[in-house]
Design an enzyme around this catalytic site. Structure first.
Site, mmCIF file in Angstrom:
data_model
loop_
_atom_site.group_PDB
_atom_site.id
_atom_site.type_symbol
_atom_site.label_atom_id
_atom_site.label_comp_id
_atom_site.label_asym_id
_atom_site.label_seq_id
_atom_site.Cartn_x
_atom_site.Cartn_y
_atom_site.Cartn_z
ATOM 1 N N LYS A 44 0.972 -1.206 0.071
ATOM 2 C CA LYS A 44 -0.081 0.011 -0.046
ATOM 3 C C LYS A 44 0.745 1.175 0.022
ATOM 4 O O LYS A 44 1.900 1.035 0.643
ATOM 5 C CB LYS A 44 -0.790 0.085 1.325
ATOM 6 C CG LYS A 44 -1.558 1.321 1.300
ATOM 7 C CD LYS A 44 -2.651 1.537 0.460
ATOM 8 C CE LYS A 44 -3.509 2.996 0.684
ATOM 9 N NZ LYS A 44 -4.532 3.128 -0.312
ATOM 10 N N SER A 69 -12.694 6.043 -1.943
ATOM 11 C CA SER A 69 -11.890 7.178 -1.416
ATOM 12 C C SER A 69 -11.173 6.967 -0.053
ATOM 13 O O SER A 69 -11.850 7.138 0.875
ATOM 14 C CB SER A 69 -12.849 8.382 -1.126
ATOM 15 O OG SER A 69 -12.894 9.175 -2.242
ATOM 16 N N GLY A 71 -8.312 7.198 1.322
ATOM 17 C CA GLY A 71 -7.583 8.302 2.069
ATOM 18 C C GLY A 71 -6.264 7.956 2.571
ATOM 19 O O GLY A 71 -5.723 8.271 3.738
ATOM 20 N N ASN A 127 3.816 6.966 -6.015
ATOM 21 C CA ASN A 127 2.529 7.283 -6.380
ATOM 22 C C ASN A 127 2.310 8.815 -6.693
ATOM 23 O O ASN A 127 2.206 9.596 -5.709
ATOM 24 C CB ASN A 127 1.658 6.977 -5.390
ATOM 25 C CG ASN A 127 0.214 7.017 -5.670
ATOM 26 O OD1 ASN A 127 -0.186 7.540 -6.832
ATOM 27 N ND2 ASN A 127 -0.807 6.344 -4.934
ATOM 28 N N CYS A 130 -1.365 11.638 -5.846
ATOM 29 C CA CYS A 130 -1.480 12.229 -4.454
ATOM 30 C C CYS A 130 -1.923 13.826 -4.777
ATOM 31 O O CYS A 130 -1.335 14.295 -5.608
ATOM 32 C CB CYS A 130 -0.333 11.977 -3.600
ATOM 33 S SG CYS A 130 1.118 12.549 -4.178
HETATM 34 C C1 LIG Z 1 -5.955 9.318 -3.718
HETATM 35 C C2 LIG Z 1 -4.809 9.336 -2.785
HETATM 36 C C3 LIG Z 1 -5.679 9.152 -1.394
HETATM 37 C C4 LIG Z 1 -4.377 10.718 -2.869
HETATM 38 C C5 LIG Z 1 -3.841 8.272 -2.907
HETATM 39 C C6 LIG Z 1 -3.949 6.921 -2.637
HETATM 40 C C7 LIG Z 1 -4.868 6.390 -3.534
HETATM 41 C C8 LIG Z 1 -6.278 5.717 -3.111
HETATM 42 C C9 LIG Z 1 -6.822 6.078 -1.631
HETATM 43 O O1 LIG Z 1 -6.151 5.666 -0.889
HETATM 44 O O2 LIG Z 1 -7.836 6.503 -1.435
HETATM 45 N N1 LIG Z 1 -7.275 5.356 -3.823
HETATM 46 C C10 LIG Z 1 -6.781 5.136 -5.214
HETATM 47 O O3 LIG Z 1 -7.686 4.567 -5.771
HETATM 48 N N2 LIG Z 1 -5.658 5.368 -5.637
HETATM 49 C C11 LIG Z 1 -4.664 6.073 -4.846
HETATM 50 O O4 LIG Z 1 -3.662 6.377 -5.474
#
Ligand SMILES: CC(C)(C)CCc1c(C(=O)O)[nH]c(=O)[nH]c1=O
Length: 311
Positions: A44, A69, A71, A127, A130
């Site tokens: 993760k 979402s 987060g 990633n 973000c």
């Molecule tokens: C969207 C972010 C929370 C900024 C990064 C982590 C992430 C998440 C998440 O942890 O919500 N969900 C996704 O589908 N893609 C991601 O890259």
């Protein structure tokens, strides 16, 4: 028939693995992926300190995929570096991926310094989906931010590193981001992350499905495949051959894996289908991919990788 592949000079017995964020939050989940037919795992996306993430419900399955979402809930980088350090000792010769995400350049650099100070021997995935400075789009859509981050990252980090990108939808955007990425010694580009800020509705309840962000969330699953294949194919044509491609998005069966490789992917990652089916999905997808290859007379993935025909 072999589905083995290689990324950044490392060999893998298979070309299918998890996508960051799915089945990779805890040691138990990572163990399950380790013991499955997956080529390896990616953790993760880790932050400097642990995060609880958003209030639930924050993930929901939908008719054609999923919305989330989360987060960025994670146990913090140290937890994942410890897990991978032990895995490296238990299974020497296997290469693991650690996903990172900072909320600004300084955090990205701090995360990489922590990785450098560890005994991690695998591949870093940064990633870039973000959030960036408030009021600006996510990093992957802020091309100046991408440039600034990669300049800082490659000033510091010399070991294999790839980036996870959000999907792009305009050919000029492919040209612009690829021109930036070709300036850096990236091991790979991983396309795509979920389609940002989709909205799924429960008509019976007249309500959104997830609690955070008024129900807005990243869209994964079958909805995503045409966009994912387009990003893989577009980047394969635009990026230097030294930059490999990991294809992520919309895989439900062996033919979908085949399609990602046909578009140019060197490795294929799965998210929603893994979340829904569990780690047994890796054996099914591998079996189905081999059946497609057998039917077509391919002995290895390099025989058809990137060979998508246009008309
Ligand atoms: C969207 C972010 C929370 C900024 C990064 C982590 C992430 C998440 C998440 O942890 O919500 N969900 C996704 O589908 N893609 C991601 O890259």
């Amino acid at each position: 028939i072999s589905t083995r592949t290689h990324i950044a000079g490392f060999n893998f017995d298979n070309c299918i693995m998890n996508a960051a964020g799915v089945y990779d939050y805890s040691a138990e989940e990572l163990d399950a992926v380790q013991q499955s037919a997956a080529a390896t795992f990616v953790t993760k996306s880790a932050t400097l300190v642990p995060r609880e993430g958003n209030p639930e419900p924050r993930y929901c399955n939908t008719p054609y995929g999923s919305i989330n979402s989360m987060g960025l809930p994670n146990f913090g980088l140290a937890y994942y570096l410890d897990y991978v350090s032990a895995a490296q000792r238990q299974v020497p010769g296997k290469t693991y991926f650690v996903s990172l995400t900072g909320f600004n350049v300084e955090e990205d650099i701090a995360l990489l310094r922590q990785v450098q100070a560890s005994d991690f021997e695998g591949i870093v995935e940064l990633n870039l989906s973000c959030p960036n400075v408030p009021g600006k789009p996510q990093t992957g859509y802020d091309f100046e931010a991408v440039t600034r981050i990669l300049e800082a990252v490659f000033d510091l980090y010399r070991a294999p590193l790839g980036i996870k990108l959000p999907p792009y939808f305009d050919l000029v955007h492919f040209d612009q981001i690829a021109a930036i990425l070709n300036r850096f010694p990236l091991a790979y580009v991983n396309s795509v992350n979920s389609i940002g800020n989709g909205l799924c509705v429960d008509a019976a309840a007249e309500s959104v499905l997830i609690k955070p962000k008024q129900g807005f969330g990243g869209i994964g699953g079958a909805y995503l495949k045409p966009t994912a294949l387009a990003n893989v194919f577009a980047f394969r044509q635009r990026l230097n051959s030294s930059i490999q491609i990991i294809g992520t998005g919309g895989v439900q069966n062996g033919t979908d894996v085949f399609e990602h490789i046909l578009c140019g992917a060197d490795m294929v990652q799965v998210g929603t289908v893994l979340h829904q089916e569990g780690v047994a999905v890796f054996e099914r997808l591998t079996r189905e991919l081999k059946a497609v290859m057998a039917q077509k007379g391919y002995g290895g993935i390099d025989e058809f990788k990137g060979r998508l025909k246009t008309l």
